[in-house]
Design a protein around this motif. Structure first.
Motif, PDB file in Angstrom:
ATOM      1  N   LEU A   3       0.828  -1.199   0.000  1.00  0.00           N
ATOM      2  CA  LEU A   3       0.000   0.000   0.000  1.00  0.00           C
ATOM      3  C   LEU A   3       0.870   1.260   0.000  1.00  0.00           C
ATOM      4  CD1 LEU A   3      -2.898   1.001   0.011  1.00  0.00           C
ATOM      5  CD2 LEU A   3      -2.881   0.875   2.507  1.00  0.00           C
ATOM      6  N   MET A   4       1.986   1.214   0.714  1.00  0.00           N
ATOM      7  CA  MET A   4       2.925   2.339   0.690  1.00  0.00           C
ATOM      8  C   MET A   4       3.472   2.534  -0.720  1.00  0.00           C
ATOM      9  SD  MET A   4       3.382   3.749   3.802  1.00  0.00           S
ATOM     10  CE  MET A   4       5.028   4.461   3.750  1.00  0.00           C
ATOM     11  N   THR A   5       3.823   1.419  -1.386  1.00  0.00           N
ATOM     12  CA  THR A   5       4.362   1.493  -2.748  1.00  0.00           C
ATOM     13  C   THR A   5       3.349   2.116  -3.704  1.00  0.00           C
ATOM     14  OG1 THR A   5       5.717  -0.467  -2.343  1.00  0.00           O
ATOM     15  CG2 THR A   5       5.330   0.142  -4.642  1.00  0.00           C
ATOM     16  N   GLN A   6       2.087   1.681  -3.603  1.00  0.00           N
ATOM     17  CA  GLN A   6       1.041   2.226  -4.470  1.00  0.00           C
ATOM     18  C   GLN A   6       0.847   3.723  -4.230  1.00  0.00           C
ATOM     19  OE1 GLN A   6      -2.475  -0.061  -3.686  1.00  0.00           O
ATOM     20  NE2 GLN A   6      -1.520  -2.021  -4.267  1.00  0.00           N
ATOM     21  N   THR A   7       0.829   4.111  -2.967  1.00  0.00           N
ATOM     22  CA  THR A   7       0.609   5.524  -2.640  1.00  0.00           C
ATOM     23  C   THR A   7       1.762   6.394  -3.131  1.00  0.00           C
ATOM     24  OG1 THR A   7      -0.618   4.831  -0.653  1.00  0.00           O
ATOM     25  CG2 THR A   7       0.106   7.135  -0.762  1.00  0.00           C
ATOM     26  N   ILE A   8       2.986   5.921  -2.910  1.00  0.00           N
ATOM     27  CA  ILE A   8       4.156   6.687  -3.342  1.00  0.00           C
ATOM     28  C   ILE A   8       4.197   6.789  -4.868  1.00  0.00           C
ATOM     29  CG2 ILE A   8       6.675   6.698  -3.400  1.00  0.00           C
ATOM     30  CD1 ILE A   8       6.545   5.362  -0.583  1.00  0.00           C
ATOM     31  N   SER A   9       3.841   5.697  -5.563  1.00  0.00           N
ATOM     32  CA  SER A   9       3.804   5.721  -7.032  1.00  0.00           C
ATOM     33  C   SER A   9       2.763   6.709  -7.540  1.00  0.00           C
ATOM     34  CB  SER A   9       3.505   4.321  -7.583  1.00  0.00           C
ATOM     35  OG  SER A   9       4.542   3.428  -7.256  1.00  0.00           O
ATOM     36  N   ALA A  10       1.609   6.733  -6.887  1.00  0.00           N
ATOM     37  CA  ALA A  10       0.559   7.671  -7.286  1.00  0.00           C
ATOM     38  C   ALA A  10       1.005   9.108  -7.061  1.00  0.00           C
ATOM     39  CB  ALA A  10      -0.724   7.380  -6.506  1.00  0.00           C
TER      40      ALA A  10
END
Length: 339
Positions: free
Chosen positions: A310-317
């Motif tokens: 979830l951290m990866t998705q948020t940072i990518s967004a």
């Protein structure tokens, strides 16, 4: 009201010595003309009061005169417990009473102790409000306070976080707690003793029904138990996080106490890159994302896998958002940050 003001004026002159009409007016929150009338009334009542003309003049009492009218009323005695909390006292409708009781107490002290208490007020100040947050609007606090004092049941319409969001409850109000500038009501209902945020009260009706407050109920002890249980219920998950030494030392300023203390207590030895692995209590993965993002690149989530993803998705967004160039209609030169 006028008798109370005359007594306050007399006590002010007794504790402070010579005061100008303007100084008295400012303290009593009346006009200078009203002060003149009050001084005439005190003099007519036999108080040895003198008025000195001129730039350095003012009103003063005859040297050695001391009034003994320093007994406390019931309201003033109740206000004593709030003597160091002028803001909360005003919230509870005791601001004026508190000012009067402080005057009476000061007037009853020997001169050297009066000087000492004045120095303490000038050097120490207690602020109960929280950082980075405005005080809650509490239009129903006065009604709740009345019910607490009189031990009257209340019927409230309350807005809560879970569905249904608005509920009606009949409560026995045991007491009020001020926590970081926010008022909480501790009250009993058939399901047990519960805590309600006063700002979330939508409607309050004080009933005629009187309730008996348990003699062994300790509000302070109950509140401490409530806080411990609240943290235990709320922080049910854990995140394994690697932190730089710098951000580790800053956790008490960046996180709430229960979370920061747990993270510091569980911190292991520094790894090859200097980072420290620790365990941080969390409410949920969704809630933890915002908290951990505030630590920037100095924090790396190791586990659980779902939170790391979830951290990866948020940072990518976030990266995608900031990669997109602003068009000329979105850009505002007035907001350019100059370095």
């Amino acid at each position: 009201m006028r008798a109370s003001r005359l007594l306050s004026a007399l006590l002010l002159l007794q504790t402070r010595g010579r005061m100008t009409a303007q100084e008295l007016a400012d303290e009593l929150e009346v006009s200078v003309r009203t002060v003149y009338r009050d001084m005439e009334s005190l003099s007519a009542a036999g108080v040895p009061l003198y008025g000195d003309p001129g730039h350095d003049g003012g009103y003063r009492l005859l040297d050695g005169f001391r009034t003994r009218l320093t007994g406390l009323t019931r309201d003033e005695a109740e206000a004593l417990s709030l003597v160091g909390l002028p803001g909360p006292a005003a919230d509870l409708g005791l601001g004026t009473v508190l000012a009067t009781v402080q005057l009476k107490l000061t007037a009853a002290l020997p001169e050297e102790l009066r000087d000492r208490t004045g120095e303490i007020r000038r050097r120490f100040h207690l602020d109960t409000s929280g950082w980075y947050a405005e005080a809650d609007p509490t239009p129903h606090l006065a009604a709740v306070t009345e019910a607490v004092w009189r031990q009257r049941r209340i019927r409230v319409r309350y807005r809560r976080w879970t569905a249904p969001q608005e509920v009606t409850r009949t409560l026995d109000p045991y007491g009020l707690v001020l926590k970081s500038g926010r008022w909480y009501l501790v009250a009993a209902r058939p399901a047990g003793v519960r805590t309600y945020r006063v700002s979330q009260l939508l409607r309050t009706q004080v009933l005629q029904d009187r309730f008996e407050r348990p003699h062994d109920f300790d509000l302070a002890a109950h509140w401490q138990t409530y806080l411990a249980d609240f943290d235990a219920r709320r922080l049910r998950g854990e995140a394994v996080v690697r932190l730089t030494p710098r951000i580790l030392t800053q956790l008490p300023d960046l996180m709430e106490p229960a979370v920061a203390h747990a993270a510091l207590d569980s911190a292991g030895p520094p790894g090859p890159d200097g980072r420290v692995q620790t365990v941080i209590p969390i409410e949920s993965a969704e809630h933890a994302v915002g908290m951990l993002l505030s630590l920037g690149a100095e924090a790396e989530v190791v586990a659980p896998a779902g939170l790391r993803a979830l951290m990866t998705q948020t940072i990518s967004a976030l990266a995608d958002t900031y990669r997109r160039p602003l068009d000329k209609h979105e850009a505002s030169p007035r907001l350019d940050i100059q370095r």
